[in-house]
Motif scaffolding. Sequence first.
Motif, mmCIF file in Angstrom:
data_model
loop_
_atom_site.group_PDB
_atom_site.id
_atom_site.type_symbol
_atom_site.label_atom_id
_atom_site.label_comp_id
_atom_site.label_asym_id
_atom_site.label_seq_id
_atom_site.Cartn_x
_atom_site.Cartn_y
_atom_site.Cartn_z
ATOM 1 N N GLU A 58 -3.911 -5.081 3.926
ATOM 2 C CA GLU A 58 -4.173 -5.950 2.785
ATOM 3 C C GLU A 58 -3.992 -7.414 3.226
ATOM 4 O O GLU A 58 -3.246 -7.703 4.154
ATOM 5 N N GLY A 59 -4.671 -8.303 2.528
ATOM 6 C CA GLY A 59 -4.518 -9.727 2.799
ATOM 7 C C GLY A 59 -5.256 -10.223 4.028
ATOM 8 O O GLY A 59 -4.943 -11.308 4.537
ATOM 9 N N GLY A 200 1.304 0.805 5.397
ATOM 10 C CA GLY A 200 0.530 -0.378 5.055
ATOM 11 C C GLY A 200 0.879 -1.593 5.893
ATOM 12 O O GLY A 200 1.970 -1.696 6.451
ATOM 13 N N GLN A 202 0.479 -5.836 5.357
ATOM 14 C CA GLN A 202 0.109 -6.914 4.439
ATOM 15 C C GLN A 202 0.213 -8.255 5.162
ATOM 16 O O GLN A 202 1.264 -8.607 5.711
ATOM 17 N N GLY A 204 0.227 -12.209 4.875
ATOM 18 C CA GLY A 204 0.472 -13.253 3.892
ATOM 19 C C GLY A 204 -0.262 -14.549 4.208
ATOM 20 O O GLY A 204 -0.939 -14.666 5.235
ATOM 21 N N GLN A 231 6.716 -9.692 0.182
ATOM 22 C CA GLN A 231 5.516 -8.911 0.495
ATOM 23 C C GLN A 231 5.828 -7.415 0.542
ATOM 24 O O GLN A 231 5.042 -6.591 0.057
ATOM 25 N N GLU A 234 6.284 -6.182 -3.020
ATOM 26 C CA GLU A 234 4.985 -6.076 -3.696
ATOM 27 C C GLU A 234 4.225 -4.853 -3.213
ATOM 28 O O GLU A 234 3.590 -4.157 -4.009
ATOM 29 N N SER A 235 4.286 -4.591 -1.913
ATOM 30 C CA SER A 235 3.586 -3.440 -1.345
ATOM 31 C C SER A 235 4.142 -2.137 -1.908
ATOM 32 O O SER A 235 3.385 -1.231 -2.267
#
Length: 247
Positions: A58-59, A200, A202, A204, A231, A234-235
């Motif tokens: 993600e990101g 995952g 992520q 930023g 982060q 949030e994940s």
Amino acid sequence: MIRFLFLNSFIFFHTIIFCLFALMLSLFDRKGSNIHRYCAAPWARVILWVCGIKVFPEGLENVDAQTPCVYMTNHQSYFDIFALLACLPVDFKFILKQELMRIPLFGLAMRKAGYIGIARKDPRKAVQSMNRAAERIRNGDSLVIFPEGTRSPDGRLQRFKRGGFDLALKSGCDIVPVTIDGSYLIVPKGSLKINQGSFGIQVGRPISIKPYNRKSITRLMDQVRDTMLIQMQESRSAEKSSYKEKI
């Protein structure tokens, strides 16, 4: 037991083949860019696929492949290496402990790829390595650093070491916080057993180093660490929401 032997044997022989391929590419690639694109990234993707590991990034919109940065990421498993190579859409160089660079064939291939080994027990050599790393950034390379210095045994974020932040200040480039969550369940620290599963990554937003200097480096370290903690939270929240939707 059969799966354990098969996967570890596969990774061993697969790595030898790609190390030889990297050495061949190095004859035509002094910067290591082609080694990254045509060797390191495919090497990692095949290992993840064969081991039945899925990585959900993600990101990635926060990645600017044209701007050299220091990507700082937490470290939970040696599978983090494969995930970063497979998912991070930028030509980067790892900064690793010097002991890995001494592995026959593998260490030579990493040097040809432009990776930098840090002799953590020798301050003078460590400074020399960091100076080489800063020069690489000024020449347009991005670097990946594990600021914890070692793998986390339980997935929790550990204390950061200062070296990578000194490097960012010296090179004048932004820091991009990257969090990996769940890879310690794939291969726990101290184990060679590879469990099937997923985790995952992520990426930023870049953190500018302009407001900081060597006197305020502790505040920079705290900002990066706090950002990575957020982060990760949030994940995990997103993962819980997705699970509730499924049931």
